[in-house]
Design a protein around this motif. Structure first.
Motif, PDB file in Angstrom:
ATOM      1  N   SER A   1      24.964 -92.224 -25.205  1.00 54.05           N
ATOM      2  CA  SER A   1      24.302 -91.197 -26.008  1.00 54.05           C
ATOM      3  C   SER A   1      24.770 -89.813 -25.584  1.00 54.05           C
ATOM      4  CB  SER A   1      22.784 -91.286 -25.877  1.00 54.05           C
ATOM      5  OG  SER A   1      22.349 -90.796 -24.630  1.00 54.05           O
ATOM      6  N   PHE A   2      24.730 -88.892 -26.541  1.00 56.95           N
ATOM      7  CA  PHE A   2      25.083 -87.516 -26.246  1.00 56.95           C
ATOM      8  C   PHE A   2      23.999 -86.854 -25.401  1.00 56.95           C
ATOM      9  CE2 PHE A   2      27.557 -87.792 -30.375  1.00 56.95           C
ATOM     10  CZ  PHE A   2      28.778 -87.908 -29.749  1.00 56.95           C
ATOM     11  N   SER A   3      22.736 -87.164 -25.698  1.00 55.77           N
ATOM     12  CA  SER A   3      21.647 -86.526 -24.954  1.00 55.77           C
ATOM     13  C   SER A   3      21.622 -87.003 -23.500  1.00 55.77           C
ATOM     14  CB  SER A   3      20.300 -86.775 -25.639  1.00 55.77           C
ATOM     15  OG  SER A   3      20.048 -88.157 -25.742  1.00 55.77           O
ATOM     16  N   GLY A   4      21.819 -88.299 -23.274  1.00 61.25           N
ATOM     17  CA  GLY A   4      21.837 -88.810 -21.904  1.00 61.25           C
ATOM     18  C   GLY A   4      22.988 -88.245 -21.099  1.00 61.25           C
ATOM     19  N   ALA A   5      24.149 -88.185 -21.709  1.00 60.02           N
ATOM     20  CA  ALA A   5      25.320 -87.618 -21.035  1.00 60.02           C
ATOM     21  C   ALA A   5      25.109 -86.133 -20.779  1.00 60.02           C
ATOM     22  CB  ALA A   5      26.571 -87.842 -21.871  1.00 60.02           C
ATOM     23  N   GLY A   6      24.532 -85.439 -21.755  1.00 59.84           N
ATOM     24  CA  GLY A   6      24.273 -84.009 -21.600  1.00 59.84           C
ATOM     25  C   GLY A   6      23.329 -83.713 -20.450  1.00 59.84           C
ATOM     26  N   ARG A   7      22.301 -84.530 -20.295  1.00 63.80           N
ATOM     27  CA  ARG A   7      21.375 -84.340 -19.173  1.00 63.80           C
ATOM     28  C   ARG A   7      22.094 -84.452 -17.839  1.00 63.80           C
ATOM     29  NH1 ARG A   7      17.717 -86.973 -22.528  1.00 63.80           N
ATOM     30  NH2 ARG A   7      18.270 -89.029 -21.738  1.00 63.80           N
ATOM     31  N   VAL A   8      22.983 -85.427 -17.725  1.00 62.79           N
ATOM     32  CA  VAL A   8      23.699 -85.652 -16.464  1.00 62.79           C
ATOM     33  C   VAL A   8      24.629 -84.486 -16.129  1.00 62.79           C
ATOM     34  CG1 VAL A   8      25.376 -87.142 -15.296  1.00 62.79           C
ATOM     35  CG2 VAL A   8      23.548 -88.166 -16.636  1.00 62.79           C
ATOM     36  N   VAL A   9      25.334 -83.966 -17.136  1.00 58.65           N
ATOM     37  CA  VAL A   9      26.326 -82.918 -16.877  1.00 58.65           C
ATOM     38  C   VAL A   9      25.790 -81.504 -17.130  1.00 58.65           C
ATOM     39  CG1 VAL A   9      28.293 -84.428 -17.287  1.00 58.65           C
ATOM     40  CG2 VAL A   9      27.355 -83.094 -19.171  1.00 58.65           C
TER      41      VAL A   9
ATOM     42  N   SER B   1      23.910 -81.228 -28.532  1.00 57.95           N
ATOM     43  CA  SER B   1      24.781 -80.641 -29.542  1.00 57.95           C
ATOM     44  C   SER B   1      26.115 -80.199 -28.950  1.00 57.95           C
ATOM     45  CB  SER B   1      24.084 -79.436 -30.188  1.00 57.95           C
ATOM     46  OG  SER B   1      24.941 -78.800 -31.093  1.00 57.95           O
ATOM     47  N   SER B   2      26.084 -79.518 -27.812  1.00 58.48           N
ATOM     48  CA  SER B   2      27.344 -79.066 -27.212  1.00 58.48           C
ATOM     49  C   SER B   2      28.147 -80.246 -26.675  1.00 58.48           C
ATOM     50  CB  SER B   2      27.094 -78.037 -26.108  1.00 58.48           C
ATOM     51  OG  SER B   2      26.285 -78.568 -25.089  1.00 58.48           O
ATOM     52  N   THR B   3      27.470 -81.305 -26.243  1.00 57.56           N
ATOM     53  CA  THR B   3      28.165 -82.512 -25.799  1.00 57.56           C
ATOM     54  C   THR B   3      28.901 -83.150 -26.974  1.00 57.56           C
ATOM     55  OG1 THR B   3      26.473 -82.900 -24.118  1.00 57.56           O
ATOM     56  CG2 THR B   3      27.859 -84.764 -24.688  1.00 57.56           C
ATOM     57  N   ALA B   4      28.224 -83.287 -28.107  1.00 58.31           N
ATOM     58  CA  ALA B   4      28.838 -83.879 -29.307  1.00 58.31           C
ATOM     59  C   ALA B   4      30.004 -83.026 -29.802  1.00 58.31           C
ATOM     60  CB  ALA B   4      27.790 -84.036 -30.402  1.00 58.31           C
TER      61      ALA B   4
END
Length: 106
Positions: free
Chosen positions: A12-20, A25-28
């Motif tokens: 998921s974009f949200s899960g990856a975004g939380r980690v980094v 939105s910016s992850t996607a």
């Protein structure tokens, strides 16, 4: 590369975004820019989940392998993403089902 690997790991974009430390939105958008630069779709998106394409799997393998190598090695972006013997895929984006032809007026 780190963001892509997190997206592949979490699905998921949200899960990856939380980690980094990024928003979903910016992850996607970052993944879309990588795909645009490479000219291939790395992630198949649906409303429920994300799934790596064949090219995405190959990119992930190369990105994971490049992690422990020195700077003299090529980045995954510099390497072709097609497996030997694989045919290139064409991606349709918003094409009408009729092929865009209008019926003739009589």
């Amino acid at each position: 590369m780190k963001v892509f690997l997190q997206v592949a790991k979490t699905g998921s974009f949200s899960g990856a975004g939380r980690v980094v430390g990024m928003t979903p939105s910016s992850t996607a958008k970052l993944i879309s820019r990588i795909e645009g630069r490479l000219g291939v779709r790395l992630i198949e998106r649906s409303t429920r989940r994300l799934r790596l394409t064949a090219e995405g799997e190959l990119y992930r393998e190369r990105a994971e392998g490049a992690g422990g190598r020195g700077p003299h090695r090529a980045r995954p972006e510099a390497l072709p993403l097609r497996r030997r013997g694989a045919r290139p895929r064409r991606h349709r984006r918003g094409l009408p089902q009729t092929g865009g032809h209008r019926p003739a007026r009589g």
